[in-house]
Design a protein around this motif. Structure first.
Motif, short mmCIF file in Angstrom:
data_model
loop_
_atom_site.label_atom_id
_atom_site.label_comp_id
_atom_site.label_asym_id
_atom_site.label_seq_id
_atom_site.Cartn_x
_atom_site.Cartn_y
_atom_site.Cartn_z
N THR A 260 17.56 -4.70 4.99
CA THR A 260 16.13 -4.46 4.81
C THR A 260 15.79 -3.00 5.05
OG1 THR A 260 15.75 -6.68 5.67
CG2 THR A 260 13.85 -5.24 5.55
N PRO A 261 15.04 -2.38 4.13
CA PRO A 261 14.58 -1.00 4.37
C PRO A 261 13.72 -0.93 5.64
CG PRO A 261 14.10 -1.70 2.12
CD PRO A 261 14.56 -2.91 2.86
N ARG A 262 13.61 0.26 6.18
CA ARG A 262 12.88 0.47 7.43
C ARG A 262 11.48 -0.17 7.43
NH1 ARG A 262 13.15 5.70 10.65
NH2 ARG A 262 12.51 4.80 12.61
N ALA A 263 10.72 0.05 6.38
CA ALA A 263 9.35 -0.51 6.33
C ALA A 263 9.39 -2.04 6.39
CB ALA A 263 8.64 -0.05 5.07
N GLY A 264 10.39 -2.64 5.78
CA GLY A 264 10.54 -4.09 5.83
C GLY A 264 10.91 -4.58 7.22
N ARG A 265 11.77 -3.83 7.90
CA ARG A 265 12.14 -4.19 9.28
C ARG A 265 10.92 -4.12 10.19
NH1 ARG A 265 16.37 -0.67 8.01
NH2 ARG A 265 15.79 0.85 9.59
N GLU A 266 10.09 -3.10 9.99
CA GLU A 266 8.88 -2.96 10.79
C GLU A 266 7.92 -4.12 10.53
OE1 GLU A 266 7.52 0.97 9.79
OE2 GLU A 266 9.09 1.92 11.00
N ALA A 267 7.78 -4.50 9.26
CA ALA A 267 6.91 -5.63 8.91
C ALA A 267 7.43 -6.92 9.55
CB ALA A 267 6.83 -5.78 7.39
N ALA A 268 8.73 -7.14 9.49
CA ALA A 268 9.32 -8.34 10.09
C ALA A 268 9.11 -8.36 11.59
CB ALA A 268 10.81 -8.42 9.75
N ARG A 269 9.34 -7.22 12.22
CA ARG A 269 9.17 -7.12 13.68
C ARG A 269 7.73 -7.44 14.10
NH1 ARG A 269 12.15 -2.95 14.36
NH2 ARG A 269 10.62 -1.44 13.66
N ASP A 270 6.77 -7.06 13.25
CA ASP A 270 5.36 -7.29 13.56
C ASP A 270 4.85 -8.65 13.06
OD1 ASP A 270 5.30 -4.80 14.75
OD2 ASP A 270 4.42 -3.80 13.00
N GLY A 271 5.76 -9.47 12.48
CA GLY A 271 5.37 -10.79 12.01
C GLY A 271 4.68 -10.81 10.66
N ARG A 272 4.76 -9.72 9.92
CA ARG A 272 4.13 -9.64 8.60
C ARG A 272 5.15 -10.07 7.53
NH1 ARG A 272 3.25 -4.51 10.70
NH2 ARG A 272 4.15 -3.55 8.84
N THR A 273 5.42 -11.36 7.49
CA THR A 273 6.49 -11.90 6.65
C THR A 273 6.22 -11.67 5.17
OG1 THR A 273 6.90 -13.58 8.34
CG2 THR A 273 7.87 -13.96 6.18
N GLN A 274 4.98 -11.84 4.72
CA GLN A 274 4.67 -11.62 3.31
C GLN A 274 4.91 -10.16 2.92
OE1 GLN A 274 4.27 -13.83 0.94
NE2 GLN A 274 4.21 -12.16 -0.54
N GLU A 275 4.54 -9.24 3.78
CA GLU A 275 4.79 -7.82 3.51
C GLU A 275 6.30 -7.54 3.45
OE1 GLU A 275 3.88 -3.42 5.43
OE2 GLU A 275 2.69 -5.14 6.10
N LEU A 276 7.05 -8.15 4.35
CA LEU A 276 8.51 -8.03 4.30
C LEU A 276 9.04 -8.48 2.95
CD1 LEU A 276 11.52 -7.95 5.30
CD2 LEU A 276 11.12 -10.24 6.20
N ARG A 277 8.57 -9.63 2.48
CA ARG A 277 9.03 -10.16 1.18
C ARG A 277 8.71 -9.20 0.04
NH1 ARG A 277 6.99 -15.64 3.18
NH2 ARG A 277 8.90 -16.59 3.95
N GLU A 278 7.53 -8.62 0.07
CA GLU A 278 7.14 -7.68 -0.99
C GLU A 278 8.00 -6.43 -0.97
OE1 GLU A 278 2.96 -7.16 -0.25
OE2 GLU A 278 2.51 -9.25 -0.79
N ILE A 279 8.23 -5.89 0.21
CA ILE A 279 9.06 -4.70 0.34
C ILE A 279 10.49 -5.01 -0.11
CG2 ILE A 279 10.14 -3.13 2.03
CD1 ILE A 279 7.40 -3.37 3.60
N TYR A 280 10.99 -6.15 0.32
CA TYR A 280 12.36 -6.52 -0.01
C TYR A 280 12.52 -6.80 -1.51
CZ TYR A 280 17.07 -8.07 0.96
OH TYR A 280 18.44 -8.18 1.00
N ALA A 281 11.49 -7.36 -2.14
CA ALA A 281 11.55 -7.60 -3.58
C ALA A 281 11.74 -6.28 -4.33
CB ALA A 281 10.28 -8.31 -4.05
N GLY A 282 11.05 -5.24 -3.91
CA GLY A 282 11.25 -3.92 -4.52
C GLY A 282 12.64 -3.39 -4.27
N HIS A 283 13.15 -3.61 -3.08
CA HIS A 283 14.50 -3.15 -2.71
C HIS A 283 15.57 -3.83 -3.56
CE1 HIS A 283 17.81 -1.81 -0.23
NE2 HIS A 283 18.12 -3.05 0.07
N MET A 284 15.32 -5.07 -3.95
CA MET A 284 16.31 -5.83 -4.72
C MET A 284 16.57 -5.24 -6.11
SD MET A 284 15.16 -9.63 -3.45
CE MET A 284 16.29 -10.57 -4.45
#
Length: 155
Positions: A78-102
């Protein structure tokens, strides 16, 4: 208890997922051995940890002693921004960031390596998150399940 599920009709491969948050290294390795994992695929972008025994070199050495191979595929991490979103419980934001990373070439290359490993060996993917549903390993395992008929068990 045997946690090896029946591979039903249309399922050709097995994949386990595991997070090390709150676990001791020995307990994690015992969980992997209990289900017959042959290779642990580290899907963290950065295979370093403040938790004892979970940095890349120490983990790989301990796994080798237990008869389990270790592979680090940083491109599916997971890119840094996605890790930060996951750590803060922002699961939907993590998914969006990760979708771009894919869509990135590094992801695609390492995802193909992951697909090959899962297709040829009893594998588990490792990340920090205790709960797979809040982690990028759920996205990876879902994609493998959909595209390749992989049965997934979260340890």
């Amino acid at each position: 208890m045997d946690r090896r599920p029946y591979l039903g009709h249309g399922v050709t491969m097995m994949l386990y997922t595991i997070g090390y948050q709150g676990q001791a290294q020995a307990a994690l390795i015992d969980s992997l051995k209990a289900v017959g994992v042959e290779v642990l695929v580290d899907v963290r972008a950065i295979a370093a940890s403040r938790r004892a025994g979970f940095s890349k070199t120490l983990l790989a050495g301990s796994l080798a002693e237990a008869g389990i191979d270790y592979v680090h595929l940083r491109g599916v991490g997971t890119p840094r921004a996605g890790r930060e979103a996951a750590r803060d419980g922002r699961t939907q934001e993590l998914r969006e960031i990760y979708a771009g990373h894919m869509a990135e070439p590094a992801f695609q290359l390492d995802f193909e390596r992951l697909r090959e490993l899962v297709g040829t060996r009893r594998a588990a993917i490792l990340c920090y998150c205790e709960t797979a549903a809040k982690c990028h390993r759920r996205i990876l395992s879902n994609r493998l399940a959909e595209e390749n008929g992989v049965a997934v068990v979260d340890l």
